[in-house]
Design a protein around this motif. Structure first.
Motif, PDB file in Angstrom:
ATOM      1  N   LYS A 174       0.811  -1.221   0.000  1.00  0.00           N
ATOM      2  CA  LYS A 174       0.000   0.000   0.000  1.00  0.00           C
ATOM      3  C   LYS A 174       0.845   1.272   0.000  1.00  0.00           C
ATOM      4  O   LYS A 174       0.369   2.340  -0.372  1.00  0.00           O
ATOM      5  CB  LYS A 174      -0.943   0.006   1.199  1.00  0.00           C
ATOM      6  N   ASP A 175       2.114   1.135   0.390  1.00  0.00           N
ATOM      7  CA  ASP A 175       3.016   2.283   0.403  1.00  0.00           C
ATOM      8  C   ASP A 175       3.873   2.370  -0.857  1.00  0.00           C
ATOM      9  O   ASP A 175       4.795   3.187  -0.934  1.00  0.00           O
ATOM     10  CB  ASP A 175       3.924   2.216   1.630  1.00  0.00           C
ATOM     11  N   GLY A 176       3.586   1.513  -1.815  1.00  0.00           N
ATOM     12  CA  GLY A 176       4.342   1.517  -3.060  1.00  0.00           C
ATOM     13  C   GLY A 176       5.676   0.806  -2.999  1.00  0.00           C
ATOM     14  O   GLY A 176       6.507   0.954  -3.889  1.00  0.00           O
ATOM     15  N   LYS A 177       5.874   0.014  -1.955  1.00  0.00           N
ATOM     16  CA  LYS A 177       7.154  -0.678  -1.773  1.00  0.00           C
ATOM     17  C   LYS A 177       7.049  -2.123  -2.271  1.00  0.00           C
ATOM     18  O   LYS A 177       6.055  -2.806  -2.013  1.00  0.00           O
ATOM     19  CB  LYS A 177       7.533  -0.651  -0.290  1.00  0.00           C
ATOM     20  N   SER A 178       8.080  -2.562  -2.957  1.00  0.00           N
ATOM     21  CA  SER A 178       8.171  -3.944  -3.422  1.00  0.00           C
ATOM     22  C   SER A 178       9.296  -4.618  -2.655  1.00  0.00           C
ATOM     23  O   SER A 178      10.475  -4.421  -2.948  1.00  0.00           O
ATOM     24  CB  SER A 178       8.448  -3.985  -4.935  1.00  0.00           C
ATOM     25  N   TYR A 179       8.936  -5.427  -1.666  1.00  0.00           N
ATOM     26  CA  TYR A 179       9.916  -5.959  -0.712  1.00  0.00           C
ATOM     27  C   TYR A 179       9.536  -7.364  -0.290  1.00  0.00           C
ATOM     28  O   TYR A 179       8.356  -7.682  -0.112  1.00  0.00           O
ATOM     29  CB  TYR A 179       9.966  -5.058   0.531  1.00  0.00           C
ATOM     30  N   ILE A 180      10.554  -8.200  -0.105  1.00  0.00           N
ATOM     31  CA  ILE A 180      10.367  -9.460   0.610  1.00  0.00           C
ATOM     32  C   ILE A 180      11.718  -9.890   1.179  1.00  0.00           C
ATOM     33  O   ILE A 180      12.775  -9.628   0.598  1.00  0.00           O
ATOM     34  CB  ILE A 180       9.759 -10.566  -0.287  1.00  0.00           C
ATOM     35  N   SER A 181      11.682 -10.536   2.321  1.00  0.00           N
ATOM     36  CA  SER A 181      12.900 -11.093   2.909  1.00  0.00           C
ATOM     37  C   SER A 181      13.179 -12.465   2.306  1.00  0.00           C
ATOM     38  O   SER A 181      12.278 -13.136   1.796  1.00  0.00           O
ATOM     39  CB  SER A 181      12.747 -11.221   4.428  1.00  0.00           C
ATOM     40  N   TYR A 182      14.430 -12.889   2.378  1.00  0.00           N
ATOM     41  CA  TYR A 182      14.778 -14.232   1.932  1.00  0.00           C
ATOM     42  C   TYR A 182      13.992 -15.273   2.728  1.00  0.00           C
ATOM     43  O   TYR A 182      13.566 -16.302   2.184  1.00  0.00           O
ATOM     44  CB  TYR A 182      16.281 -14.475   2.104  1.00  0.00           C
ATOM     45  N   ALA A 183      13.808 -15.014   4.019  1.00  0.00           N
ATOM     46  CA  ALA A 183      13.117 -15.986   4.877  1.00  0.00           C
ATOM     47  C   ALA A 183      11.665 -16.181   4.447  1.00  0.00           C
ATOM     48  O   ALA A 183      11.173 -17.319   4.382  1.00  0.00           O
ATOM     49  CB  ALA A 183      13.184 -15.528   6.328  1.00  0.00           C
ATOM     50  N   ASP A 184      10.976 -15.077   4.136  1.00  0.00           N
ATOM     51  CA  ASP A 184       9.586 -15.207   3.701  1.00  0.00           C
ATOM     52  C   ASP A 184       9.491 -15.738   2.271  1.00  0.00           C
ATOM     53  O   ASP A 184       8.544 -16.458   1.927  1.00  0.00           O
ATOM     54  CB  ASP A 184       8.856 -13.871   3.835  1.00  0.00           C
ATOM     55  N   TYR A 185      10.469 -15.390   1.435  1.00  0.00           N
ATOM     56  CA  TYR A 185      10.527 -15.979   0.095  1.00  0.00           C
ATOM     57  C   TYR A 185      10.671 -17.496   0.204  1.00  0.00           C
ATOM     58  O   TYR A 185      10.027 -18.250  -0.531  1.00  0.00           O
ATOM     59  CB  TYR A 185      11.703 -15.389  -0.676  1.00  0.00           C
ATOM     60  N   ALA A 186      11.510 -17.953   1.139  1.00  0.00           N
ATOM     61  CA  ALA A 186      11.695 -19.391   1.335  1.00  0.00           C
ATOM     62  C   ALA A 186      10.395 -20.065   1.758  1.00  0.00           C
ATOM     63  O   ALA A 186      10.083 -21.183   1.319  1.00  0.00           O
ATOM     64  CB  ALA A 186      12.785 -19.643   2.371  1.00  0.00           C
ATOM     65  N   ILE A 187       9.623 -19.396   2.597  1.00  0.00           N
ATOM     66  CA  ILE A 187       8.317 -19.932   2.998  1.00  0.00           C
ATOM     67  C   ILE A 187       7.419 -20.088   1.776  1.00  0.00           C
ATOM     68  O   ILE A 187       6.751 -21.116   1.584  1.00  0.00           O
ATOM     69  CB  ILE A 187       7.664 -19.025   4.063  1.00  0.00           C
ATOM     70  N   ALA A 188       7.408 -19.060   0.910  1.00  0.00           N
ATOM     71  CA  ALA A 188       6.602 -19.126  -0.312  1.00  0.00           C
ATOM     72  C   ALA A 188       7.075 -20.251  -1.226  1.00  0.00           C
ATOM     73  O   ALA A 188       6.258 -20.976  -1.815  1.00  0.00           O
ATOM     74  CB  ALA A 188       6.668 -17.783  -1.044  1.00  0.00           C
ATOM     75  N   MET A 189       8.380 -20.429  -1.333  1.00  0.00           N
ATOM     76  CA  MET A 189       8.913 -21.482  -2.190  1.00  0.00           C
ATOM     77  C   MET A 189       8.533 -22.866  -1.666  1.00  0.00           C
ATOM     78  O   MET A 189       8.131 -23.747  -2.440  1.00  0.00           O
ATOM     79  CB  MET A 189      10.433 -21.351  -2.299  1.00  0.00           C
ATOM     80  N   VAL A 190       8.638 -23.071  -0.370  1.00  0.00           N
ATOM     81  CA  VAL A 190       8.299 -24.390   0.177  1.00  0.00           C
ATOM     82  C   VAL A 190       6.782 -24.620   0.112  1.00  0.00           C
ATOM     83  O   VAL A 190       6.335 -25.749  -0.101  1.00  0.00           O
ATOM     84  CB  VAL A 190       8.857 -24.555   1.597  1.00  0.00           C
ATOM     85  N   ASP A 191       5.999 -23.564   0.242  1.00  0.00           N
ATOM     86  CA  ASP A 191       4.551 -23.707   0.004  1.00  0.00           C
ATOM     87  C   ASP A 191       4.303 -24.203  -1.417  1.00  0.00           C
ATOM     88  O   ASP A 191       3.446 -25.073  -1.641  1.00  0.00           O
ATOM     89  CB  ASP A 191       3.835 -22.368   0.213  1.00  0.00           C
ATOM     90  N   GLU A 192       5.031 -23.662  -2.372  1.00  0.00           N
ATOM     91  CA  GLU A 192       4.872 -24.088  -3.766  1.00  0.00           C
ATOM     92  C   GLU A 192       5.349 -25.530  -3.951  1.00  0.00           C
ATOM     93  O   GLU A 192       4.742 -26.304  -4.703  1.00  0.00           O
ATOM     94  CB  GLU A 192       5.634 -23.152  -4.701  1.00  0.00           C
ATOM     95  N   ILE A 193       6.424 -25.904  -3.282  1.00  0.00           N
ATOM     96  CA  ILE A 193       6.882 -27.290  -3.315  1.00  0.00           C
ATOM     97  C   ILE A 193       5.754 -28.224  -2.878  1.00  0.00           C
ATOM     98  O   ILE A 193       5.481 -29.250  -3.520  1.00  0.00           O
ATOM     99  CB  ILE A 193       8.111 -27.482  -2.400  1.00  0.00           C
ATOM    100  N   GLU A 194       5.078 -27.857  -1.804  1.00  0.00           N
ATOM    101  CA  GLU A 194       4.054 -28.727  -1.233  1.00  0.00           C
ATOM    102  C   GLU A 194       2.739 -28.697  -2.007  1.00  0.00           C
ATOM    103  O   GLU A 194       2.044 -29.719  -2.114  1.00  0.00           O
ATOM    104  CB  GLU A 194       3.806 -28.335   0.221  1.00  0.00           C
ATOM    105  N   LYS A 195       2.385 -27.538  -2.558  1.00  0.00           N
ATOM    106  CA  LYS A 195       1.044 -27.373  -3.144  1.00  0.00           C
ATOM    107  C   LYS A 195       1.004 -27.436  -4.672  1.00  0.00           C
ATOM    108  O   LYS A 195      -0.071 -27.683  -5.247  1.00  0.00           O
ATOM    109  CB  LYS A 195       0.446 -26.041  -2.689  1.00  0.00           C
TER     110      LYS A 195
END
Length: 207
Positions: A174-195
């Motif tokens: 909402k503030d116009g920022k495009s950001y993610i941490s490696y840790a949260d990216y890893a969570i997204a990647m493992v979610d994709e692995i599983e789903k």
């Protein structure tokens, strides 16, 4: 689920390895130097160009978390190698991608790396990673997914456990920022692995 992580000792690879093991997945690290994996994870000591179909045939998922900072052209060579050994195989390929190839317009004619403010120093890398994505999109009979991070990809950021799934366009909060941490990216990647929610497509994540 049996998962192999190529480049498991890099920043992104090690974050994905940690998250996958936390969830109880059966993980193997594929690295050039086995001594760099010190947490007891089973290791296959090979580089991407010596990997064979037989090496990866028992895995459900192969994650490519390779980084090439000197010769960026290796993004295309390594991607082509993975396509060659995974064609007509059940093993899914999940690729740690870049943000530079995300589009900044609804018509998908301009990529982030082509905008005036994109740092010149990162353009060769972004272009090479984009060419790797093009190879995947053109591949036949390969089960692939390419996950782009947000524009600001923070190795030191915290794991919040929250992320927003976006598509092929650069997305912001909402503030116009495009950001993610490696840790949260890893969570997204493992979610994709599983789903397996995004077969044969590129998607992106941000916070």
């Amino acid at each position: 689920m049996k998962v192999a992580i190529l480049g498991a000792n890099g920043k992104a690879g090690s974050a994905i390895l940690k998250e996958a093991k936390k969830r109880g997945l059966d993980v193997t690290a594929i690295v050039r130097d086995a001594a760099k994996i010190t947490d007891g994870t089973p290791v296959l000591e090979k580089d991407v160009y010596s990997l064979t179909t037989e090496d990866i045939s028992d895995f459900d998922v192969l994650v490519s978390a390779l980084g090439f900072w000197v010769d960026v052209s290796e993004f295309t060579g390594s991607t082509q190698r993975l396509i060659d050994i995974l064609t007509n195989q059940k093993t899914r390929l999940l690729v740690v991608g870049g943000a530079g190839s995300l589009y900044v317009d609804p018509e998908h004619t301009v990529r982030l790396s082509e905008t005036p403010d994109f740092p010149d120093g990162f353009k060769p890398l972004a272009t090479a990673m984009g060419k790797g994505l093009n190879l995947l999109e053109a591949a036949k009979n390969v089960n692939w997914t390419y996950l782009s991070p947000a524009a600001e990809f923070d190795a030191e950021g915290p794991a919040t456990g929250q992320y927003v799934v976006a598509g092929e366009e650069l997305a912001t909060d909402k503030d116009g920022k495009s950001y993610i941490s490696y840790a949260d990216y890893a969570i997204a990647m493992v979610d994709e692995i599983e789903k397996n929610a995004h077969p044969n497509q590129r998607f992106s994540v941000h916070q």
